[in-house]
Write a protein that holds these residues in place. Sequence first.
Motif, PDB file in Angstrom:
ATOM      1  N   GLU B 599      14.529   6.256   5.828  1.00 42.68           N
ATOM      2  CA  GLU B 599      14.234   6.067   4.242  1.00 42.68           C
ATOM      3  C   GLU B 599      14.061   4.527   4.409  1.00 42.68           C
ATOM      4  O   GLU B 599      13.453   3.452   3.581  1.00 42.68           O
ATOM      5  CB  GLU B 599      16.253   5.379   3.826  1.00 42.68           C
ATOM      6  N   VAL B 602      10.300   4.344   4.274  1.00 39.37           N
ATOM      7  CA  VAL B 602      10.085   4.728   2.791  1.00 39.37           C
ATOM      8  C   VAL B 602      10.075   4.265   1.503  1.00 39.37           C
ATOM      9  O   VAL B 602       9.408   4.076   0.301  1.00 39.37           O
ATOM     10  CB  VAL B 602      10.840   6.699   2.237  1.00 39.37           C
ATOM     11  N   ASN B 603      11.172   3.369   2.199  1.00 40.04           N
ATOM     12  CA  ASN B 603      11.394   2.525   0.850  1.00 40.04           C
ATOM     13  C   ASN B 603      10.781   0.921   1.438  1.00 40.04           C
ATOM     14  O   ASN B 603      10.692   0.118   0.592  1.00 40.04           O
ATOM     15  CB  ASN B 603      13.154   1.864   1.113  1.00 40.04           C
ATOM     16  N   ALA B 607       8.479  -1.717  -1.061  1.00 39.30           N
ATOM     17  CA  ALA B 607       9.288  -2.795  -1.129  1.00 39.30           C
ATOM     18  C   ALA B 607       7.701  -3.836  -0.850  1.00 39.30           C
ATOM     19  O   ALA B 607       7.781  -5.129  -1.378  1.00 39.30           O
ATOM     20  CB  ALA B 607      10.802  -2.602  -0.493  1.00 39.30           C
TER      21      ALA B 607
END
Lengths: 100, 645
Positions: B599, B602-603, B607
């Motif tokens: 995560e 992926v995030n 961002a």
Amino acid sequence: MVELQWYLYLSAAVFTIGVFGFLTRRNIIFMFISIELMLNGVNISLVSFSHYLQDPRGQILAFFVITVAAAEAAIGLAIIISVFRNKETVYVDEMTETKG
Amino acid sequence: MELYTLIPVLPLAAFWINILFGRHYIKDNAHWISVPAVVASWVIALITLSDVLGGKVFNQDIYQWIVSDGFKVSVGFLVDPLTAVMLIVVTTVSSLVHIYSVGYMHKDPGYYRFFAYLSLFTFSMLMLVMANNFLQMYFGWEAVGLCSYFLIGFWYQKKSASDAAKKAFIVNRFGDFGFGLGVILIFLTLGTLHYAPVFGSIGSVAGQTLNILGTEVDLITLIALLLFCGAVGKSAQIPLHVWLPDAMEGPTPVSALIHAATMVTAGVFMVARCAPIFSLSPTTMAVVAVVGGVTAIFAGTIALVQNDIKRIIAYSTVSQLGYMFLACGVGAFGAGIFHLYTHAFFKALLFLGAGSVMHAMSGEVNIQKMGGLKKYMPWTYWTFLLASLSIAGIPGFAGFFSKDEILWQAYAAGPLGKFVWVLGAITALLTAFYSFRIIYLAFHGKFRGTEEQKHHLHESPKSMTLPLVLLAVGAVAAGWVGIPPLLGGTIGIEHSDKFGAFLAPVVGHPHASVHTHAEEWAVMGLSVLLAISGILAARYCYLKNPELPVKIGEKFKFAYRVLWNKYYVDELYDCIIVKPTFWVARNIIVGITDGKIIEGVVNGVPAAIGRFSESFRKIQTGFTHHYAMVMAFGLLAIAIAVFFF
């Protein structure tokens, strides 16, 4: 016989008026007219250079600019009308939809 | 194309027709597709058997499956005596279970689906037993596991059923992993997976060792143990027996076909098929015998105290499978297969009988709430009784001959054989006891259920009692093909019975040390004595003195609790496997790997891009004048650049 430079002064003056109008007016119709002024200012110098250099290509280019200006006027006015229908205003300050 | 090819193809065709057109077109007529297909397979299987009895052995590749450099695998069929026996077992029980399901599954919303899966299972099982190479057997092996999963979880809306299906699948995975490694090791060692060359040349690698983590391991022992891992999972032996009792969540015909008669015996079949490999490794043979013997007595003791009729029979299955492995372990592969063959009939009959009882009792499975059913369902009672007599080993019934054969072969097989013989003999006592506990609690005495249930009691429809009667014939007579010479049966080679002689070309025959007839009589007499005393004990406890079992339970509270909780094996697995796995899943996989690392990436990337573009989007003010100014100054900058540079 009028010297070439006078034509160029005129051309620069018309163009500058156009630029000034474009930057200062808030009414989209006037901004549009200012664009036409700029185009015609350029046309003046094109034609005068053509005459001075005895080269017809300058005039041909001027015709091109006039044609493009006509097309631009047609499309531009159509856009203005549809914007007006939606927003009921002609002031560009109120058209900020493209804000990122 | 040989006729034999049709045996697996017909059920496969039935599966495809039902699964593709069942939902919208066939619906409640699904049995008109599946039943004829399976019965036709059964007829061809009978023809096959008569061919094989005539001495014909068929071994032919029909399709090149995988060709990759030196790795060649084909789809092919091997029909020899062992396959012929299995074909008869599988197609007979499958046909009868198909017919029984017409009545049992009547009005079920998944009717077409049930028949589709049942046919797919039959196809897979037939592919397993007819394979002529290890990879095709592995295909069948996995496919029957898949069908088992589908059918245990057939009523998938029920959480316990879908949990049981997953449990069966996952527990089997442990065994299949070993089996897969064994197959790979066979290929690495011998460069082929076809039975004939493998069994022909396995002797040439005898004595070779393999270095694993610094220890020298005998190659053949390793192969055999890995193969046996698969058998332990599939045939529910200790320590992987936990899935089979839970598998009873599936519909009862499934329990009869898959979890009693056929799929769970695949392990025994595989060990018998690989007899040439197992025979070369005394260590593995000892392991097989001990695992079988211990499982037999272990499951038998659990069955003593359970109250769920299907679970008792399930533990009984585990116990009987232990018998079969016990036989294989002492070298009597023929006896193991003989027991497999008789067991298929009486155990399928017990399950179908239990299903008939549940049908009458509106799904009740607790035998404490039954009683006196004999009066209401005579067909079910009498067939159930015959099956119980057979499994208990009463002379003349099928179970007697196979069980006696196993116990005698174990007794005759040296010191280890004597040890597993003791286990087997005690199990015989337990088997008789718990089998007749069901008879006395469910069919005799007074009815102990609710008034509503009593009002509803009825004999099952013809489509259900007909298979019961036909299986009862098998439960009584199936053993007559293997009457020992001692009792006047036909003598085959090396004093074996007819059945053993039939299988001997494939699985060999144990070279029993010389024993007197007196000993053979004694062994036989003892097992009969144990069986009868088991029945009498059950009669005494549950018919004459119903308070006695309760008192015994009170007195030996600890033993009773341990048995009631099935030796806490499920709890043990929960502690050492399930809970740690959940912990790792929650805290490490979800918490760190997934939560932080994946995560995070992926995030994190979007961002970062977002923050970067955040600063640029300010340019887009939306005011036309700002754009115009930028253009004007840009133009100016270009003009200046042109002039001055």
